[in-house]
Design a protein around this motif. Structure first.
Motif, PDB file in Angstrom:
ATOM      1  N   ALA A 146       0.810  -1.216   0.000  1.00 36.33           N
ATOM      2  CA  ALA A 146       0.000   0.000   0.000  1.00 36.33           C
ATOM      3  C   ALA A 146       0.847   1.272   0.000  1.00 36.33           C
ATOM      4  O   ALA A 146       0.488   2.254  -0.631  1.00 36.33           O
ATOM      5  CB  ALA A 146      -0.932   0.001   1.218  1.00 36.33           C
ATOM      6  N   LYS A 147       1.960   1.252   0.708  1.00 31.25           N
ATOM      7  CA  LYS A 147       2.731   2.480   0.919  1.00 31.25           C
ATOM      8  C   LYS A 147       4.029   2.571   0.110  1.00 31.25           C
ATOM      9  O   LYS A 147       4.578   3.658  -0.021  1.00 31.25           O
ATOM     10  CB  LYS A 147       3.089   2.620   2.412  1.00 31.25           C
ATOM     11  N   CYS A 148       4.536   1.455  -0.402  1.00 26.67           N
ATOM     12  CA  CYS A 148       5.885   1.464  -0.975  1.00 26.67           C
ATOM     13  C   CYS A 148       5.989   0.848  -2.375  1.00 26.67           C
ATOM     14  O   CYS A 148       6.978   1.077  -3.075  1.00 26.67           O
ATOM     15  CB  CYS A 148       6.840   0.704  -0.056  1.00 26.67           C
ATOM     16  N   ALA A 149       5.018   0.037  -2.762  1.00 29.70           N
ATOM     17  CA  ALA A 149       5.136  -0.753  -3.992  1.00 29.70           C
ATOM     18  C   ALA A 149       5.159   0.078  -5.262  1.00 29.70           C
ATOM     19  O   ALA A 149       5.557  -0.421  -6.316  1.00 29.70           O
ATOM     20  CB  ALA A 149       4.013  -1.785  -4.067  1.00 29.70           C
ATOM     21  N   ALA A 150       4.776   1.341  -5.199  1.00 35.56           N
ATOM     22  CA  ALA A 150       4.862   2.184  -6.387  1.00 35.56           C
ATOM     23  C   ALA A 150       6.321   2.404  -6.788  1.00 35.56           C
ATOM     24  O   ALA A 150       6.613   2.612  -7.970  1.00 35.56           O
ATOM     25  CB  ALA A 150       4.172   3.528  -6.136  1.00 35.56           C
ATOM     26  N   CYS A 151       7.222   2.316  -5.822  1.00 34.35           N
ATOM     27  CA  CYS A 151       8.641   2.580  -6.099  1.00 34.35           C
ATOM     28  C   CYS A 151       9.578   1.424  -5.777  1.00 34.35           C
ATOM     29  O   CYS A 151      10.727   1.436  -6.204  1.00 34.35           O
ATOM     30  CB  CYS A 151       9.101   3.808  -5.313  1.00 34.35           C
ATOM     31  N   HIS A 152       9.129   0.449  -4.982  1.00 38.23           N
ATOM     32  CA  HIS A 152      10.007  -0.641  -4.545  1.00 38.23           C
ATOM     33  C   HIS A 152       9.394  -2.007  -4.806  1.00 38.23           C
ATOM     34  O   HIS A 152       8.183  -2.178  -4.719  1.00 38.23           O
ATOM     35  CB  HIS A 152      10.283  -0.538  -3.039  1.00 38.23           C
ATOM     36  N   LYS A 153      10.273  -2.973  -5.077  1.00 37.41           N
ATOM     37  CA  LYS A 153       9.927  -4.385  -5.113  1.00 37.41           C
ATOM     38  C   LYS A 153      10.895  -5.098  -4.181  1.00 37.41           C
ATOM     39  O   LYS A 153      11.931  -4.555  -3.813  1.00 37.41           O
ATOM     40  CB  LYS A 153      10.064  -4.953  -6.524  1.00 37.41           C
TER      41      LYS A 153
END
Length: 103
Positions: free
Chosen positions: A30-37
């Motif tokens: 929800a909070k980080c997946a837009a930029c991290h995998k």
């Protein structure tokens, strides 16, 4: 007989792949997946790479929590992380830091 063997082999490979994969926790999605995998660089570094960077440091968890909270570049040369990602609270940040360092 061949089809039964093939089906068992495929099912076994699917199970092994799922068992070995590490999935991002819900707060991370929800909070980080837009930029991290977890294991692939995206906009920001892969979380496994972050874990490797801090491995063996006594203050790794506190440092990672502070970095996530304040945002920044952290020497990755990938761009500026916004403070608190997409609005993670202190409890979420602490949980995500623990997860990242467990990789």
């Amino acid at each position: 007989m061949k089809s039964i063997f093939a089906a068992v082999a495929v099912a076994g490979l699917m199970f092994a792949g799922n068992a070995m994969a590490t999935d991002m926790p819900a707060d991370g999605k929800a909070k980080c997946a837009a930029c991290h995998k977890v294991d692939t660089k995206l906009v920001g570094p892969a979380w496994k790479d972050v874990a490797a960077k801090y491995k063996g440091q006594k203050d790794a968890e506190a440092t990672l929590i502070a970095n996530i909270t304040k945002g920044g570049k952290f020497g990755w040369n990938m761009g500026q992380m916004t403070p608190r990602g997409l609005g993670a609270n202190d409890e979420q940040i602490k949980g995500l830091a623990k997860f990242i360092l467990s990789l």
